[in-house]
Design a protein around this motif. Structure first.
Motif, PDB file in Angstrom:
ATOM      1  N   UNK A 140       0.810  -1.210  -0.066  1.00 24.96           N
ATOM      2  CA  UNK A 140       0.064  -0.060   0.078  1.00 24.96           C
ATOM      3  C   UNK A 140       0.925   1.147   0.133  1.00 24.96           C
ATOM      4  N   UNK A 141       1.455   1.533  -1.243  1.00 27.27           N
ATOM      5  CA  UNK A 141       2.370   2.761  -1.362  1.00 27.27           C
ATOM      6  C   UNK A 141       1.802   3.517  -2.278  1.00 27.27           C
ATOM      7  N   UNK A 142       2.152   4.876  -2.234  1.00 23.46           N
ATOM      8  CA  UNK A 142       1.642   5.691  -3.124  1.00 23.46           C
ATOM      9  C   UNK A 142       2.467   5.559  -4.318  1.00 23.46           C
ATOM     10  N   UNK A 143       2.114   6.032  -5.739  1.00 24.18           N
ATOM     11  CA  UNK A 143       2.876   5.866  -6.853  1.00 24.18           C
ATOM     12  C   UNK A 143       4.174   6.785  -6.971  1.00 24.18           C
ATOM     13  N   UNK A 144       5.043   6.415  -7.610  1.00 26.54           N
ATOM     14  CA  UNK A 144       6.436   7.318  -7.390  1.00 26.54           C
ATOM     15  C   UNK A 144       6.165   8.229  -8.706  1.00 26.54           C
ATOM     16  N   UNK A 145       6.385   9.524  -8.284  1.00 29.72           N
ATOM     17  CA  UNK A 145       6.157  10.330  -9.467  1.00 29.72           C
ATOM     18  C   UNK A 145       7.538  10.782 -10.108  1.00 29.72           C
ATOM     19  N   UNK A 146       7.658  11.183 -11.341  1.00 27.75           N
ATOM     20  CA  UNK A 146       8.783  11.811 -11.946  1.00 27.75           C
ATOM     21  C   UNK A 146       8.183  12.581 -13.128  1.00 27.75           C
ATOM     22  N   UNK A 147       8.743  13.702 -13.224  1.00 22.24           N
ATOM     23  CA  UNK A 147       8.343  14.791 -14.504  1.00 22.24           C
ATOM     24  C   UNK A 147       9.525  15.175 -15.294  1.00 22.24           C
ATOM     25  N   UNK A 148       9.604  15.183 -16.616  1.00 20.08           N
ATOM     26  CA  UNK A 148      10.572  15.434 -17.294  1.00 20.08           C
ATOM     27  C   UNK A 148      10.023  16.448 -18.387  1.00 20.08           C
ATOM     28  N   UNK A 149      10.762  17.676 -18.358  1.00 17.52           N
ATOM     29  CA  UNK A 149      10.607  18.538 -19.421  1.00 17.52           C
ATOM     30  C   UNK A 149      11.419  18.403 -20.432  1.00 17.52           C
ATOM     31  N   UNK A 150      10.841  18.129 -21.619  1.00 15.30           N
ATOM     32  CA  UNK A 150      11.761  17.791 -22.742  1.00 15.30           C
ATOM     33  C   UNK A 150      11.692  19.128 -23.768  1.00 15.30           C
ATOM     34  N   UNK A 151      12.703  19.885 -24.031  1.00 17.02           N
ATOM     35  CA  UNK A 151      12.617  20.858 -24.996  1.00 17.02           C
ATOM     36  C   UNK A 151      13.304  20.490 -26.426  1.00 17.02           C
ATOM     37  N   UNK A 152      12.640  20.558 -27.377  1.00 17.67           N
ATOM     38  CA  UNK A 152      13.213  20.363 -28.757  1.00 17.67           C
ATOM     39  C   UNK A 152      13.607  21.479 -29.478  1.00 17.67           C
TER      40      UNK A 152
END
Length: 229
Positions: A140-152
């Motif tokens: 019973x654990x919260x999801x692990x978040x990760x955010x990636x800002x990709x600039x092309x």
């Protein structure tokens, strides 16, 4: 500047999963959840090969206005489920990207954050996977978040990110609305982990967010590392 924001929500299924059994039993075409490598790599550098069990593109009503999102769900044999939401953007500068960190999905009756939205999607898929789960355990654990800002696409030379825009990058990855108030020590701490292969690309890492500047938009290998780390 143009690019995309890639949101990860990583879930613990609570059991190991037999991917071969799923492919043999379920009558549907499965795709590899990993893109082919874009650069040479040593033979020993092998990544886990997940199954791409769900993929969709949908128009979402959000607190930032209507957005078109590409959604993929990848299943790993160790019992991990990765929900990946990719949203394109066009912005004047890095400060315009910060609201994505607080993205919320709306429908007629409610507004929920990405944890809740991706969690409901993961629950539906896990229910279908019950016959293929082995060695189950309580979790019973919260999801692990990760955010990636990709600039092309960027009018700003990439080396200005490493000099003039260091504080702006730090604020973006920390989701801080006041770049000018961030201490020099915090800026230095963020910029301990940055990498560059060519003169026009850049990767800056934080514990739950990252920035990629890649004019060729060939950064799938880098995203795979973030997903598995």
């Amino acid at each position: 500047m143009k690019g995309e924001v890639v949101f990860y929500r990583l879930f613990d299924v609570g059991a190991s999963v037999d991917l071969d059994e799923i492919q043999k039993t379920i009558d549907m075409p499965f795709l590899s959840g990993r893109f082919p490598t874009e650069r040479a790599a040593p033979r020993y550098a092998r990544f886990a090969q997940p199954l791409l069990v769900f993929v969709d593109e949908r128009r979402l009503a959000t607190n930032l206005g209507p957005l078109t999102a590409s959604i993929a769900v990848k299943l790993y044999g160790v019992g991990a489920l990765a929900v990946v939401v990719r949203v394109p953007f066009q912005a004047a500068g890095l400060r315009d990207l910060r609201p994505f960190a607080s993205l919320k999905i709306k429908d007629a009756s409610r507004e929920e954050n990405l944890d809740g939205y991706c969690g409901r999607l993961a629950e539906r898929i896990i229910e279908d996977l019950v016959p293929f789960l082995h060695d189950a355990y309580e979790t019973k654990v919260d999801p692990e978040p990760y955010t990636v800002y990709c600039i092309s696409v960027s009018e700003t030379p990439v080396r200005e990110f490493t000099t003039t825009w260091r504080r702006e990058v730090t604020a973006l990855l920390a989701n801080d609305p006041r770049p000018e108030a961030i201490s020099d020590e915090e800026v230095e701490d963020t910029w301990r982990n940055w990498f560059s292969y060519y003169q026009d690309d850049l990767v800056v890492l934080e514990w739950d967010a990252a920035l990629i500047v890649e004019p060729s938009a060939t950064y799938e290998d880098t995203l795979t590392v973030f997903e598995l780390a």
